[in-house]
Design a protein around this motif. Structure first.
Motif, short mmCIF file in Angstrom:
data_model
loop_
_atom_site.label_atom_id
_atom_site.label_comp_id
_atom_site.label_asym_id
_atom_site.label_seq_id
_atom_site.Cartn_x
_atom_site.Cartn_y
_atom_site.Cartn_z
N ILE A 18 0.86 -1.18 0.00
CA ILE A 18 0.00 0.00 0.00
C ILE A 18 0.90 1.23 0.00
CG2 ILE A 18 -1.74 1.32 1.29
CD1 ILE A 18 -2.55 -1.31 2.64
N LEU A 20 0.30 5.47 -0.07
CA LEU A 20 -0.52 6.67 -0.20
C LEU A 20 0.38 7.89 -0.08
CD1 LEU A 20 -2.65 4.51 0.64
CD2 LEU A 20 -3.86 6.33 1.83
N MET A 63 -8.54 3.42 1.59
CA MET A 63 -7.68 2.32 1.16
C MET A 63 -8.48 1.17 0.53
SD MET A 63 -4.85 1.93 4.15
CE MET A 63 -3.83 3.28 4.70
N CYS A 64 -9.77 1.07 0.84
CA CYS A 64 -10.54 0.01 0.19
C CYS A 64 -11.62 0.60 -0.70
CB CYS A 64 -11.10 -1.00 1.20
SG CYS A 64 -12.12 -0.28 2.44
N VAL A 74 -3.21 7.05 -4.40
CA VAL A 74 -3.57 5.92 -3.53
C VAL A 74 -3.33 4.62 -4.28
CG1 VAL A 74 -5.40 4.84 -2.17
CG2 VAL A 74 -5.36 7.33 -2.40
N VAL A 76 -3.08 0.63 -3.87
CA VAL A 76 -3.36 -0.48 -2.96
C VAL A 76 -3.29 -1.78 -3.76
CG1 VAL A 76 -5.04 -1.55 -1.41
CG2 VAL A 76 -4.77 0.93 -1.43
#
Lengths: 257, 216
Positions: A18, A20, A63-64, A74, A76
């Motif tokens: 991940i 960001l 994040m989801c 972002v 992920v």
């Protein structure tokens, strides 16, 4: 729990990383995230702590892809969530555990766990149930496959929710205050399952007020305050010798009560 | 009152009853389908479609069914749209009118389902339509069914309005008997009783569902 899933391998989600950077988010007048940079390595367990309103849940939801950042990058699992067209690639490949469980009340535990296997992964019923039962066993609820959510305790419901996410063989698991809606005596069974996932090498990002879990399970603790990451590091460091005064105040408040 | 009149004209009543039942069943099917579709569109957050759906609702709830039926049947002929049958026009008008009410019943049910259900489904990778069908809709059942069946009752009675465009149903056949033998009192009572015979079981069903919903 290693279950090979050809459908998952073909998808764009190829990593558990991940990343960001410069993430901003506002809800109307309220600026919730004011430029957040955060990276999570595969296999890492990151616990986000901070007062309510500090932006940690919003960050997790970004994040989801349950929220979309106003600006910033972002990434992920190799998917750029800031790219509207590509963001949906993430669905079905990360797991999310909610504070309110969000189980499907009209389906049994097994029905909850197998729904996406049947409808998204297009597995046969036999395959889906085999995987579903394995996932329920993983959270210690093999004997509750036929129970409806209303027949289960809060802790059991949350474990079914974890199994539902695990059954999809996710690259990353997100937890949004998974024990906040539970009676105190039921917290342990949920954090126990989370701990064993961490030990198995699952990449996890957890928003929680359970400081004990953060202390003994997190690889890294991230303290958020006023929409930014104020301080982060190994739990010994953040809990033992926090550098920022705001962190000290927060820890003082939550650890003394 | 001479009740033997009813028996001797039983074939008229039976054929009228059949026509009423046929139109009712057809309109329940199409009205429910339309209502479901409109509710799905209204809750979909697709702005253009949602606005369109809202416009439809306002128009068809804000005007009498009688006018709608007359407009569809005679309006179509006036516009040169030949080929619409009496049954087709009656069905279309009932569908559009009742669909508007049914849509609002479904919408209330859909909106009562917590947002977390959508979110959990989304992260699991379920497409929106799949979420709607397998997750959301089944959960609306307890909220939707009692008012929905109540709406069906009103639909069944509304089929009598099709008389104005010449659909030969129960009321029309009742009038046919009056034309033959007089005695409107007896004939209209017979018609009312036949409506009641269709509606009462549904009414009981609603009550049973409401009791179940409370204890569930």
């Amino acid at each position: 729990m290693m279950i090979t899933d050809p459908a998952a391998q073909q998808k764009a989600v190829t990593t558990s990383r991940i990343s960001l950077s410069g993430v901003h988010k506002r809800f109307g007048e309220l600026e919730v995230l004011k430029g957040v940079d955060i990276d999570v390595e595969p296999g890492e367990v990151v616990v986000l702590i901070g007062a309510s309103g500090s932006g940690k849940s919003t960050l997790l939801r970004i994040m989801c892809d349950l929220e979309r950042a106003d600006s910033g990058a972002v990434w992920v699992g190799g998917v750029p969530l800031h790219d509207r067209k590509r963001a949906p690639e993430i669905f079905g490949h990360v797991g999310m555990v909610f504070q309110q469980f969000n189980l499907f009340p009209h389906k049994t535990a097994l029905g909850n766990v197998t729904l996406a296997l049947l409808k998204v992964r297009k597995l046969s019923r036999a395959e889906a149930e085999e995987r579903g039962r394995a996932a329920l066993k993983r959270v210690g609820l093999a004997d509750k496959a036929d129970a409806y959510p209303a027949q289960l305790s809060g802790g059991q419901q949350q474990r079914v929710a974890i199994a539902r996410a695990l059954a999809m063989d996710p690259a990353i698991m997100f937890f949004d205050e998974p024990t906040s809606a539970l009676d105190p005596e039921l917290v342990g069974e949920v954090t126990g399952v989370m701990r064993s996932l961490a030990e198995d090498g699952m990449t996890m990002v957890v928003v929680t007020h359970e400081m004990r879990f953060a202390k003994d399970t997190a690889d890294r603790v991230v303290f958020m305050d006023g929409g930014v990451v104020l301080e982060q590091g190994p739990p010994e460091q953040v809990f033992g010798s926090p550098a920022e005064q705001r962190t000290q105040q927060f820890l003082h408040r939550v650890l003394d009560t | 009152m001479d009740w033997s009149v009813i028996w001797s004209n039983r074939e008229l009543y039976v054929s009228g009853l059949w026509a009423t039942v046929l139109l009712s069943i057809a309109a329940i099917a199409t009205g429910t389908l339309l209502g479901l579709l409109v509710a799905a569109v209204r809750t979909s957050r697709i702005p253009v479609l949602a606005q369109l759906a809202r416009g439809y609702l306002e128009v068809f709830r804000g005007t009498p069914l009688l006018i709608q039926m007359l407009f569809i049947y005679f309006g179509a002929a006036y516009l040169g749209l030949v080929g619409i049958t009496v049954f087709g026009a009656a069905l279309l008008a009932l569908t559009l009118y009742q669909g508007a009410y049914i849509a609002e019943i479904f919408r209330a049910g859909i909106e009562a389902v917590p947002r977390g259900q959508w979110e959990a489904s989304r992260v699991l990778g379920l497409p929106r339509i799949q979420t709607f069908l397998s997750v959301i809709l089944p959960q609306t059942r307890a909220i939707v069914l009692p008012p929905l069946v109540g709406q069906y009752l009103s639909l069944i009675k509304d089929t009598s309005i099709a008389v104005v465009i010449g659909y030969v149903e129960l009321v029309r056949q009742g009038q046919a008997v009056i034309d033959r033998v007089g005695d409107p009192g007896t004939s209209y009572i017979a018609v009312a009783v036949l409506y009641f015979v269709i509606c009462y079981p549904l009414s009981l069903l609603v009550r049973r569902m409401e009791r179940k919903a409370v204890t569930a």
